[in-house]
Motif scaffolding. Sequence first.
Motif, PDB file in Angstrom:
ATOM      1  N   LYS A 136      29.804 -19.293 -23.506  1.00 34.94           N
ATOM      2  CA  LYS A 136      30.579 -18.323 -23.981  1.00 34.94           C
ATOM      3  C   LYS A 136      32.046 -19.329 -24.178  1.00 34.94           C
ATOM      4  CE  LYS A 136      34.518 -16.033 -21.005  1.00 34.94           C
ATOM      5  NZ  LYS A 136      34.603 -14.976 -19.809  1.00 34.94           N
ATOM      6  N   SER A 137      31.925 -20.350 -23.663  1.00 33.53           N
ATOM      7  CA  SER A 137      33.054 -21.755 -23.840  1.00 33.53           C
ATOM      8  C   SER A 137      32.652 -22.182 -25.662  1.00 33.53           C
ATOM      9  CB  SER A 137      33.145 -22.613 -22.952  1.00 33.53           C
ATOM     10  OG  SER A 137      33.669 -23.980 -23.723  1.00 33.53           O
ATOM     11  N   PHE A 159      34.821 -29.230 -27.923  1.00 30.31           N
ATOM     12  CA  PHE A 159      34.236 -28.349 -26.674  1.00 30.31           C
ATOM     13  C   PHE A 159      33.512 -29.572 -25.768  1.00 30.31           C
ATOM     14  CE2 PHE A 159      29.782 -27.552 -24.929  1.00 30.31           C
ATOM     15  CZ  PHE A 159      29.976 -26.802 -24.116  1.00 30.31           C
ATOM     16  N   MET A 214      24.364 -19.818 -12.846  1.00 37.93           N
ATOM     17  CA  MET A 214      25.029 -21.343 -13.739  1.00 37.93           C
ATOM     18  C   MET A 214      25.141 -22.528 -13.588  1.00 37.93           C
ATOM     19  SD  MET A 214      25.402 -18.801 -16.082  1.00 37.93           S
ATOM     20  CE  MET A 214      25.828 -16.535 -16.132  1.00 37.93           C
ATOM     21  N   LYS A 232      24.761 -26.171 -12.954  1.00 42.83           N
ATOM     22  CA  LYS A 232      23.985 -27.344 -13.030  1.00 42.83           C
ATOM     23  C   LYS A 232      22.761 -27.607 -11.762  1.00 42.83           C
ATOM     24  CE  LYS A 232      25.914 -29.303 -17.092  1.00 42.83           C
ATOM     25  NZ  LYS A 232      27.543 -30.020 -17.537  1.00 42.83           N
ATOM     26  N   HIS A 237      24.358 -23.769 -20.818  1.00 41.04           N
ATOM     27  CA  HIS A 237      23.781 -22.543 -20.234  1.00 41.04           C
ATOM     28  C   HIS A 237      24.438 -21.379 -20.913  1.00 41.04           C
ATOM     29  CE1 HIS A 237      26.434 -22.283 -17.338  1.00 41.04           C
ATOM     30  NE2 HIS A 237      26.306 -23.513 -16.796  1.00 41.04           N
ATOM     31  N   PHE A 275      40.646 -20.169 -18.929  1.00 39.82           N
ATOM     32  CA  PHE A 275      40.390 -18.961 -18.602  1.00 39.82           C
ATOM     33  C   PHE A 275      38.817 -18.376 -17.617  1.00 39.82           C
ATOM     34  CE2 PHE A 275      35.562 -19.356 -20.823  1.00 39.82           C
ATOM     35  CZ  PHE A 275      35.882 -20.702 -21.035  1.00 39.82           C
ATOM     36  N   ASN A 319      25.238 -33.901 -18.693  1.00 35.94           N
ATOM     37  CA  ASN A 319      24.079 -34.139 -17.139  1.00 35.94           C
ATOM     38  C   ASN A 319      23.214 -33.319 -16.527  1.00 35.94           C
ATOM     39  OD1 ASN A 319      26.629 -32.138 -16.445  1.00 35.94           O
ATOM     40  ND2 ASN A 319      27.150 -32.968 -14.321  1.00 35.94           N
ATOM     41  N   PRO A 372      31.166 -30.879 -22.889  1.00 37.08           N
ATOM     42  CA  PRO A 372      29.899 -30.953 -22.070  1.00 37.08           C
ATOM     43  C   PRO A 372      29.988 -32.078 -21.655  1.00 37.08           C
ATOM     44  CG  PRO A 372      29.067 -31.502 -24.438  1.00 37.08           C
ATOM     45  CD  PRO A 372      31.256 -31.143 -24.678  1.00 37.08           C
ATOM     46  N   ILE A 382      40.904 -25.839 -23.770  1.00 37.36           N
ATOM     47  CA  ILE A 382      40.890 -24.805 -23.151  1.00 37.36           C
ATOM     48  C   ILE A 382      39.511 -24.883 -21.949  1.00 37.36           C
ATOM     49  CG2 ILE A 382      39.744 -22.134 -23.533  1.00 37.36           C
ATOM     50  CD1 ILE A 382      40.670 -22.872 -26.672  1.00 37.36           C
ATOM     51  N   CYS A 383      39.524 -24.138 -21.224  1.00 36.39           N
ATOM     52  CA  CYS A 383      39.093 -25.106 -20.196  1.00 36.39           C
ATOM     53  C   CYS A 383      38.939 -23.732 -18.668  1.00 36.39           C
ATOM     54  CB  CYS A 383      39.155 -26.027 -18.957  1.00 36.39           C
ATOM     55  SG  CYS A 383      40.773 -25.610 -18.515  1.00 36.39           S
ATOM     56  N   ARG A 428      35.149 -18.407 -15.946  1.00 39.38           N
ATOM     57  CA  ARG A 428      34.094 -18.840 -16.533  1.00 39.38           C
ATOM     58  C   ARG A 428      33.302 -17.840 -16.164  1.00 39.38           C
ATOM     59  NH1 ARG A 428      31.305 -22.663 -14.103  1.00 39.38           N
ATOM     60  NH2 ARG A 428      33.348 -24.333 -13.813  1.00 39.38           N
ATOM     61  N   LEU A 429      32.243 -17.199 -16.864  1.00 35.54           N
ATOM     62  CA  LEU A 429      31.022 -16.680 -16.942  1.00 35.54           C
ATOM     63  C   LEU A 429      30.069 -16.522 -15.601  1.00 35.54           C
ATOM     64  CD1 LEU A 429      29.482 -13.745 -18.524  1.00 35.54           C
ATOM     65  CD2 LEU A 429      28.567 -15.915 -19.759  1.00 35.54           C
ATOM     66  N   GLY A 478      26.852 -19.797 -19.512  1.00 34.32           N
ATOM     67  CA  GLY A 478      27.993 -20.220 -19.089  1.00 34.32           C
ATOM     68  C   GLY A 478      29.171 -20.844 -20.519  1.00 34.32           C
TER      69      GLY A 478
HETATM   70  P1  ATP Z   1      29.917 -29.525 -13.929  1.00 35.19           P
HETATM   71  O1  ATP Z   1      29.846 -28.459 -12.712  1.00 35.19           O
HETATM   72  O2  ATP Z   1      29.205 -30.402 -14.487  1.00 35.19           O
HETATM   73  O3  ATP Z   1      31.321 -29.861 -13.691  1.00 35.19           O
HETATM   74  P2  ATP Z   1      30.167 -27.335 -15.499  1.00 35.19           P
HETATM   75  O4  ATP Z   1      29.605 -26.177 -16.218  1.00 35.19           O
HETATM   76  O5  ATP Z   1      31.875 -27.200 -15.568  1.00 35.19           O
HETATM   77  O6  ATP Z   1      29.402 -28.586 -14.931  1.00 35.19           O
HETATM   78  P3  ATP Z   1      30.444 -29.489 -18.314  1.00 35.19           P
HETATM   79  O7  ATP Z   1      29.096 -30.196 -18.921  1.00 35.19           O
HETATM   80  O8  ATP Z   1      31.838 -30.246 -17.320  1.00 35.19           O
HETATM   81  O9  ATP Z   1      29.627 -27.757 -17.115  1.00 35.19           O
HETATM   82  O10 ATP Z   1      31.437 -27.454 -19.198  1.00 35.19           O
HETATM   83  C1  ATP Z   1      31.475 -27.888 -20.085  1.00 35.19           C
HETATM   84  C2  ATP Z   1      32.560 -26.850 -21.340  1.00 35.19           C
HETATM   85  O11 ATP Z   1      32.162 -25.927 -20.307  1.00 35.19           O
HETATM   86  C3  ATP Z   1      33.651 -27.108 -20.029  1.00 35.19           C
HETATM   87  O12 ATP Z   1      34.969 -27.275 -21.209  1.00 35.19           O
HETATM   88  C4  ATP Z   1      33.724 -25.763 -19.109  1.00 35.19           C
HETATM   89  O13 ATP Z   1      35.163 -25.002 -18.383  1.00 35.19           O
HETATM   90  C5  ATP Z   1      32.391 -24.732 -19.856  1.00 35.19           C
HETATM   91  N1  ATP Z   1      31.723 -23.820 -18.942  1.00 35.19           N
HETATM   92  C6  ATP Z   1      31.307 -24.377 -17.885  1.00 35.19           C
HETATM   93  N2  ATP Z   1      30.013 -23.231 -16.858  1.00 35.19           N
HETATM   94  C7  ATP Z   1      31.094 -22.866 -17.779  1.00 35.19           C
HETATM   95  C8  ATP Z   1      31.233 -20.700 -17.566  1.00 35.19           C
HETATM   96  N3  ATP Z   1      29.877 -20.519 -16.394  1.00 35.19           N
HETATM   97  N4  ATP Z   1      31.174 -19.981 -18.162  1.00 35.19           N
HETATM   98  C9  ATP Z   1      32.250 -20.530 -19.031  1.00 35.19           C
HETATM   99  N5  ATP Z   1      32.711 -21.583 -19.319  1.00 35.19           N
HETATM  100  C10 ATP Z   1      31.840 -22.554 -18.930  1.00 35.19           C
END
Ligand code: ATP
Length: 567
Positions: free
Chosen positions: A44-45, A30, A268, A270, A39, A258, A35, A32, A227-228, A260-261, A41
């Motif tokens: 879900k990941s 995972f 969602m 940020k 949340h 997959f 920054n 993240p 997985i992204c 995103r939620l 979303g």
């Molecule tokens: P940023 O805009 O800062 O890139 P981000 O929502 O992609 O925001 P990350 O911290 O990069 O945030 O996300 C971490 C992981 O969570 C990543 O693998 C991303 O794909 C997944 N993720 C983020 N938002 C969602 C969502 N709404 N649904 C499912 N997975 C998510």
Amino acid sequence: MEEERPNNFIRTFIDEDLASGRYVGVATRFPPEPNGYLHIGHAKSICLNFGLARDYSGHTNLRFDDTNPAKEETEYVDSIQEDVRWLGFSWDDRLYYASDYFGKLYECAERLIDTGWAYVCDLSPEEMRAHRGTLTEPGTDSPYRDRGAAESLDLFRRMRAGEFPEGSRSLRARIDMASPNMNMRDPAVYRIKKAEHHRTGAEWCIYPMYDYAHCVSDAIEGITHSICTLEFEDHRPLYDWFLEKLDWPQPRPRQIEFARLNLEYTMMSKRRLLQLVKEGLVEGWDDPRLPTIAAIRRRGFTPSSIRIFCERIGVAKKDSWIELEWLEKAARDDLNQEVKRVMAVLDPVKVELVNVPDDFRMTVEAPFFPDAPSRMGSRELVLTRELYIEREDFMVSPVPGFRRLSPGREARLRWATYVKCVSHETDAEGRVTLVRCELSDAPTTVDEKGRPARPNIIHWVSAPLSVPCVARVYDRLFKVPRPTGEDLASELNPASLVVRDGARLEPSAAGARPWARFQFERLGYFMVDPKSPAGGPPVFNRIVALKDGWKGGQAAQGGQGGRKGGM
Ligand code: ATP
Ligand code: MG
């Protein structure tokens, strides 16, 4: 109450990969970016990555993707770990940072230069953009594209040594400026950024780009399935390209995307969440109206209800919006089995029983979990001459369909006996200040057809024995299902929080501590706010409303069902 896990396309891929012998086990991560707060979303990941590893007896790494030095903060690093743990998952000792690999990433970049797959380019970011072409037109080669390996290597080392200003040079992959996939048009690999990094300080003034750092970090950690979310689908050729050109040993990680939620009535992004917090439109990152995990936790959702929600919505290959009801239903299904039922009156109006003496006391035994009375025991409820009932359970001039208390009409007090309204008082504004009732052991009225009436049930507390509490009734944050965030003020729901600070609670729950959860009968599931001030009356957050009031006979009571709640 975790559920059977439905199969999905990711599991199918993994099954194939294991069957073909491409991998001998499963390792996910995972990743993240620190920054902001996580949340739902991200939940879900998290559930997906850690859930797959659990089901395939593999493991999941937590890796902070901290390649962008400007935006990252330690506060977020801490909150993210807390949130993943709270969701019930463990990375054991595998906590990593992309910045751990800066040295290795740099070495690999030199290797790409050596082997002719990368070059230092002197175009400015604007010029690079101009050369990039469009979806319909190919890009044009940079004038520095043919720069030799020796010269590029020298310049790259000097970039690293801090000799050049930001934006003056970059390292680029030498792929194909005419590729139909824009991501393959000689993307940047390293850029100059003279910023302190939260972990490496001033050690570096060049930083790797996400697309390069991510695949190499996955490969270093031996991730099998990376997985992204879907927006990275077009980046997958680049993910594979870097590892191929680095001649990375097999087995290399496989990227799978997959959808995103997206959850209705909330947001969602940020960036938007940060804006809500910074502009004071909510009370902070854990304001229980937000979709952050910190807020969801503080509001009272259980980790298992979030896991159930994530299982039920499943994973798909196509973007979609999920209705808020899915989350609320998951919470109800989970809490239903877990919490005591008690009575609280959020907006009290006083009731005086006119046909009993001042010191009247009637004690009844009431189970905390009526469906299985032995499970949670019971408490004694004491009926006194003065009671409180919910203001909306009394109507001076009942509208059609209103079947609770009104002048001349009868209701049944939950767990107790019958009351019939004989008179009431109002103040100058017409607001009811007192309802007078007669108490009786059995219904005394008949319905329109002359049959004995079956009065509806209302909840109550004793006026002298109940204790004060505060109830925060939360509703959805936005009034539109799919907010754009462009004009927050007009999209926010002004009724997303109603504070009931004159609420009354039955005495059995008087000592409830922070994090204690209850069902307030007919009102919803509530939890004592972890930030409830010590010494004051307990503050309860409404987690979720009850859809159906009580099961069975009471479910369809006029006006009681279908009260909608929200995030
Ligand atoms: P940023 O805009 O800062 O890139 P981000 O929502 O992609 O925001 P990350 O911290 O990069 O945030 O996300 C971490 C992981 O969570 C990543 O693998 C991303 O794909 C997944 N993720 C983020 N938002 C969602 C969502 N709404 N649904 C499912 N997975 C998510
Ligand atoms: Mg991201």
